[in-house]
Design a protein around this motif. Structure first.
Motif, PDB file in Angstrom:
ATOM      1  N   LEU A   4      79.934  16.792  64.056  1.00 38.75           N
ATOM      2  CA  LEU A   4      79.774  15.673  65.007  1.00 38.75           C
ATOM      3  C   LEU A   4      79.517  14.362  64.279  1.00 38.75           C
ATOM      4  O   LEU A   4      79.990  13.306  64.707  1.00 38.75           O
ATOM      5  CB  LEU A   4      78.646  15.968  66.001  1.00 38.75           C
ATOM      6  N   GLU A   5      78.788  14.431  63.181  1.00 45.69           N
ATOM      7  CA  GLU A   5      78.544  13.215  62.393  1.00 45.69           C
ATOM      8  C   GLU A   5      79.851  12.681  61.813  1.00 45.69           C
ATOM      9  O   GLU A   5      80.078  11.469  61.778  1.00 45.69           O
ATOM     10  CB  GLU A   5      77.558  13.500  61.260  1.00 45.69           C
ATOM     11  N   LYS A   6      80.704  13.588  61.374  1.00 47.46           N
ATOM     12  CA  LYS A   6      81.983  13.168  60.791  1.00 47.46           C
ATOM     13  C   LYS A   6      82.892  12.559  61.857  1.00 47.46           C
ATOM     14  O   LYS A   6      83.551  11.543  61.636  1.00 47.46           O
ATOM     15  CB  LYS A   6      82.665  14.350  60.116  1.00 47.46           C
ATOM     16  N   ILE A  32      84.241  15.307  75.428  1.00 48.87           N
ATOM     17  CA  ILE A  32      83.604  14.546  74.341  1.00 48.87           C
ATOM     18  C   ILE A  32      82.113  14.406  74.615  1.00 48.87           C
ATOM     19  O   ILE A  32      81.274  14.634  73.747  1.00 48.87           O
ATOM     20  CB  ILE A  32      84.261  13.155  74.167  1.00 48.87           C
ATOM     21  N   SER A  33      81.779  14.041  75.823  1.00 50.90           N
ATOM     22  CA  SER A  33      80.378  13.850  76.212  1.00 50.90           C
ATOM     23  C   SER A  33      79.572  15.128  76.026  1.00 50.90           C
ATOM     24  O   SER A  33      78.458  15.097  75.489  1.00 50.90           O
ATOM     25  CB  SER A  33      80.312  13.380  77.664  1.00 50.90           C
ATOM     26  N   VAL A  37      76.027  15.658  74.089  1.00 52.70           N
ATOM     27  CA  VAL A  37      74.855  15.966  74.902  1.00 52.70           C
ATOM     28  C   VAL A  37      74.285  17.332  74.505  1.00 52.70           C
ATOM     29  O   VAL A  37      73.076  17.487  74.339  1.00 52.70           O
ATOM     30  CB  VAL A  37      75.203  15.936  76.410  1.00 52.70           C
ATOM     31  N   ARG A  38      75.164  18.290  74.349  1.00 50.91           N
ATOM     32  CA  ARG A  38      74.732  19.655  74.016  1.00 50.91           C
ATOM     33  C   ARG A  38      74.593  19.879  72.522  1.00 50.91           C
ATOM     34  O   ARG A  38      74.149  20.932  72.078  1.00 50.91           O
ATOM     35  CB  ARG A  38      75.728  20.665  74.585  1.00 50.91           C
ATOM     36  N   LYS A  39      75.033  18.898  71.742  1.00 55.37           N
ATOM     37  CA  LYS A  39      75.052  19.003  70.282  1.00 55.37           C
ATOM     38  C   LYS A  39      75.722  20.308  69.854  1.00 55.37           C
ATOM     39  O   LYS A  39      75.248  21.044  68.997  1.00 55.37           O
ATOM     40  CB  LYS A  39      73.637  18.905  69.723  1.00 55.37           C
ATOM     41  N   SER A  40      76.866  20.570  70.494  1.00 49.71           N
ATOM     42  CA  SER A  40      77.593  21.802  70.225  1.00 49.71           C
ATOM     43  C   SER A  40      78.809  21.527  69.363  1.00 49.71           C
ATOM     44  O   SER A  40      79.273  20.395  69.255  1.00 49.71           O
ATOM     45  CB  SER A  40      78.019  22.457  71.536  1.00 49.71           C
TER      46      SER A  40
END
Length: 111
Positions: A4-6, A32-33, A37-40
């Motif tokens: 997610l950071e990338k 995308i959201s 939100v779920r950091k999945s």
């Protein structure tokens, strides 16, 4: 770097909102959201769509050496190319093949 950071790094480099990212990746904004939100982790299909929208391959995305994805001109060219229909993509390929790959090649073509 985490996935997610990338994605965020590449999105921010393009100065894209989450909405623009979803639009360019042809994904629902909710997809995308939900990732954030779920950091999945995204599914392989979702990640593939995100990479395509961002103008990078999966191998470039996961490469430790990020040099390949730093060339803005290459990314811009790839983004423009992807928006062409199949016929115009073939024409673009033929035109690019005609261009010289070095100055010496260009001089040989002139002489």
């Amino acid at each position: 770097m985490k996935i997610l950071e990338k994605i965020d790094k590449l999105r921010i480099e393009k100065n894209w909102t989450f909405y623009k990212l979803a639009e360019e990746c042809d994904l629902p904004l909710s997809t995308i959201s939900n990732l954030y939100v779920r950091k999945s982790l995204p599914s392989l299909n979702t990640l593939t769509a995100i990479c395509k929208g961002l103008g990078v391959t999966l191998s470039q995305f996961f490469a430790e050496n990020e040099i390949d994805i730093q060339f803005e001109q290459e990314r811009e060219l790839l983004n423009v190319f992807r928006k062409l229909d199949a016929n115009n993509q073939n024409i673009a390929i033929q035109i690019l093949k005609l261009l010289p790959t070095s100055q010496s090649t260009a001089l040989k073509n002139i002489v």
